[in-house]
Design a protein around this motif. Structure first.
Motif, PDB file in Angstrom:
ATOM      1  N   LEU A 178       0.704  -1.417   0.496  1.00  0.00           N
ATOM      2  CA  LEU A 178       0.329   0.015   0.264  1.00  0.00           C
ATOM      3  C   LEU A 178       0.751   1.650  -0.017  1.00  0.00           C
ATOM      4  CD1 LEU A 178      -2.567  -1.328   2.228  1.00  0.00           C
ATOM      5  CD2 LEU A 178      -3.240  -0.073  -0.013  1.00  0.00           C
ATOM      6  N   THR A 179       2.204   1.034   0.666  1.00  0.00           N
ATOM      7  CA  THR A 179       2.771   2.013   0.737  1.00  0.00           C
ATOM      8  C   THR A 179       3.718   2.971  -0.658  1.00  0.00           C
ATOM      9  OG1 THR A 179       4.477   1.342   2.581  1.00  0.00           O
ATOM     10  CG2 THR A 179       2.561   2.787   3.426  1.00  0.00           C
ATOM     11  N   ARG A 180       3.868   2.009  -0.700  1.00  0.00           N
ATOM     12  CA  ARG A 180       4.665   1.866  -2.064  1.00  0.00           C
ATOM     13  C   ARG A 180       4.134   3.045  -3.593  1.00  0.00           C
ATOM     14  NH1 ARG A 180       9.914   1.754  -2.820  1.00  0.00           N
ATOM     15  NH2 ARG A 180       9.390   0.141  -1.514  1.00  0.00           N
ATOM     16  N   PRO A 181       3.334   2.973  -3.562  1.00  0.00           N
ATOM     17  CA  PRO A 181       3.016   4.387  -4.009  1.00  0.00           C
ATOM     18  C   PRO A 181       3.501   5.306  -3.268  1.00  0.00           C
ATOM     19  CG  PRO A 181       1.217   2.266  -4.111  1.00  0.00           C
ATOM     20  CD  PRO A 181       2.175   1.944  -3.619  1.00  0.00           C
ATOM     21  N   SER A 194      -1.673  10.057  -7.341  1.00  0.00           N
ATOM     22  CA  SER A 194      -0.673  10.034  -8.525  1.00  0.00           C
ATOM     23  C   SER A 194      -0.665  10.543  -9.586  1.00  0.00           C
ATOM     24  CB  SER A 194      -0.560   8.595  -8.458  1.00  0.00           C
ATOM     25  OG  SER A 194       0.669   8.194  -9.811  1.00  0.00           O
ATOM     26  N   ASN A 195      -1.924  10.957 -10.016  1.00  0.00           N
ATOM     27  CA  ASN A 195      -2.138  11.892 -11.413  1.00  0.00           C
ATOM     28  C   ASN A 195      -1.802  13.056 -11.277  1.00  0.00           C
ATOM     29  OD1 ASN A 195      -2.689   8.925 -13.103  1.00  0.00           O
ATOM     30  ND2 ASN A 195      -4.776   9.031 -12.125  1.00  0.00           N
ATOM     31  N   ASP A 213      -9.105   5.362  -7.223  1.00  0.00           N
ATOM     32  CA  ASP A 213      -8.746   5.563  -5.706  1.00  0.00           C
ATOM     33  C   ASP A 213      -8.560   7.090  -5.289  1.00  0.00           C
ATOM     34  OD1 ASP A 213      -6.447   4.736  -6.394  1.00  0.00           O
ATOM     35  OD2 ASP A 213      -6.655   2.868  -4.947  1.00  0.00           O
ATOM     36  N   GLU A 214      -8.269   7.221  -4.447  1.00  0.00           N
ATOM     37  CA  GLU A 214      -7.085   8.495  -4.196  1.00  0.00           C
ATOM     38  C   GLU A 214      -6.188   7.813  -3.872  1.00  0.00           C
ATOM     39  OE1 GLU A 214      -9.331   6.571  -2.175  1.00  0.00           O
ATOM     40  OE2 GLU A 214     -11.279   7.920  -1.256  1.00  0.00           O
ATOM     41  N   LEU A 215      -5.461   7.119  -4.290  1.00  0.00           N
ATOM     42  CA  LEU A 215      -4.172   7.468  -4.265  1.00  0.00           C
ATOM     43  C   LEU A 215      -3.681   7.526  -5.771  1.00  0.00           C
ATOM     44  CD1 LEU A 215      -2.214   4.329  -2.364  1.00  0.00           C
ATOM     45  CD2 LEU A 215      -2.093   6.446  -1.994  1.00  0.00           C
TER      46      LEU A 215
END
Length: 453
Positions: free
Chosen positions: A182-185, A217-218, A211-213
């Motif tokens: 989960l934290t890699r991104p 990221s975008n 999703d929120e991540l």
């Protein structure tokens, strides 16, 4: 410094540990209570069964049969008369048993009474049941050694402890793996932002879904792309400004040196001075435009909107630029309904029209027509369209035309005096009014620019 994956794993593990501990305590307590209640009920039921037998058939043989039967089990029975005198027992009666017999209340309910339940400290669990067949009465005492029960509960404690430790280890491994996944991104995004802060805008982040991540990221990717474009535009802008200033300054420097020579005629010196004046004016115009753009960027300029009638304002602008159009033998046509109002800053709107007409003048040949048309395409909006019959703009250049210092056919623009800032200023001022700019052009046929406010 702890990584976020470690922190998440620790937080999750602590939460699960608390939850698991509470569940284990509840389950452990429930199982022990259930097991001890079963033991209590078991010996109480056996005592009641013996009571029923004695009430049905109270004989010496019955007493011996009950005592003999219990001697083959893990429970013990003691039968007394109404004065608590022992008349039969399955085994020898210990002092502790005697104390329980002597100390229990005299009144015993029909269903029996639990007189010792402390399985943790005492050697026996004990119940008493009263029998009465009319002729004989007394008590039936049932005793059960607590050692097997303690042994069972110790095993139960051991299994609970091992299950808890094993479950905790498995959950810890799962959480550490999940937290890393989960934290890699997030770590990738952190590294990307560090790259951005160091001026490296060549950041590529993977697609992470909706999703929120994924949205974060975008957003970071878009920020990186925007910063890269800004950096490129800034470098291009600085290079263009340097180039725009260098050319007239070179002319000024060169012609000043020539004009200062001795022996040249006054006619030649005046010609050189006129060139110096023209190039100085070009520099001043460029700097004024740059200063205007700087004010727009810093929001230090003001837009003071008011209701204005457009036709008189357009006519006023046409009078100002009329002589310039006449010198180039160009025709300026105004098409305006008598009563059209706009809610805008008159000074800024005049500046917009002047820049558009200045472009039409610079990039059109002699004996061509430039028109200004006012219309109301929809309620609450006013459109001002400036159309020329000039050189036109190639289709592949239209998307760049509002960029600062961007010019189509640089050599021709330089001859006509364009700096590539006019349309940028127009776009910024129109958007400051909450409006929009649209452009249509065909190479060799002219350009039409419409502002909508």
């Amino acid at each position: 410094m702890k990584k976020i994956s470690t922190k998440l794993a620790i937080y999750f593990l602590a939460a699960v540990l608390i939850m698991e501990s509470l569940l284990m305590i509840y389950l452990h307590s429930s199982m022990i209570d259930t097991r001890t209640q079963e033991e209590f009920q078991s010996i109480l039921s056996r005592g009641n069964s013996h009571r029923d037998v004695l009430e049905d058939s109270y004989t010496e043989g019955t007493l011996n049969h009950i005592a003999h039967m219990e001697s083959k089990t893990d429970t013990e029975v003691v039968i007394t008369d109404e004065n608590k005198k022992i008349i039969a027992s399955s085994k020898d009666v210990s002092d502790g048993m005697r104390n329980l017999i002597n100390d229990h209340p005299q009144e015993v309910p029909r269903e029996g009474l639990l007189i010792e339940s402390d399985w943790e400290k005492m050697n026996y669990l004990a119940t008493v049941t009263e029998y009465n067949n009319g002729a004989e009465e007394g008590y039936v005492y049932m005793f059960k050694n607590t050692k097997p029960l303690r042994s069972l509960i110790q095993k139960l404690n051991y299994h609970f402890l091992m299950a808890g430790i094993l479950g905790l280890l498995i959950i810890a491994v799962i959480y550490f793996l999940l937290s890393r996944i989960l934290t890699r991104p997030l770590i990738n995004m952190k590294e990307a932002t560090e790259q951005l802060s160091n001026g490296d805008f060549l950041v590529k982040l993977p697609e992470l879904g909706k999703d929120e991540l994924g949205e974060l990221s975008n957003s970071i990717q878009k920020l990186a792309n925007d910063l890269e474009n800004i950096q490129n535009d800034r470098l291009e802008f600085l290079a263009s400004v340097s180039h725009e200033l260098r050319t007239p300054l070179t002319y000024i420097q060169g012609y000043t040196a020539v004009a200062l020579r001795e022996g040249i005629s006054d006619e030649k010196r005046n010609e050189y001075l006129r060139i110096i004046q023209d190039e100085s004016g070009r520099i001043v115009h460029l700097i004024e435009n740059l200063f205007e753009l700087a004010k727009i960027d810093q929001n230090t300029f003001t837009i003071t909107k008011q209701e204005i009638e457009l036709c008189p304002l357009i006519q006023s602008v046409a009078k100002k630029v009329g002589p310039a159009f006449d010198r180039k033998n160009m025709t300026l046509q105004i098409s305006c309904p008598k009563t059209v109002y706009a809610f805008a800053d008159p000074l800024r709107l005049e500046q917009i029209i002047l820049n558009l007409l200045d472009n039409a003048l610079k990039y059109s040949e002699e004996n061509t027509i430039t028109s200004v048309m006012i219309r109301s395409p929809e309620a609450g909006k006013v459109g001002i369209t400036v159309t020329d019959q000039g050189y036109g703009i190639p289709e592949n250049e239209l998307q760049h035309i509002f960029k600062r210092l961007y010019r189509v056919e640089k050599s021709r623009s330089r001859v006509s005096g364009g700096s590539g800032l006019g349309l940028s200023i127009v776009k910024e001022l129109v958007e400051a009014h909450g409006g929009s700019v649209a452009i249509e052009s065909k190479e060799g046929k002219g350009t039409s620019i419409e502002i909508l406010i």
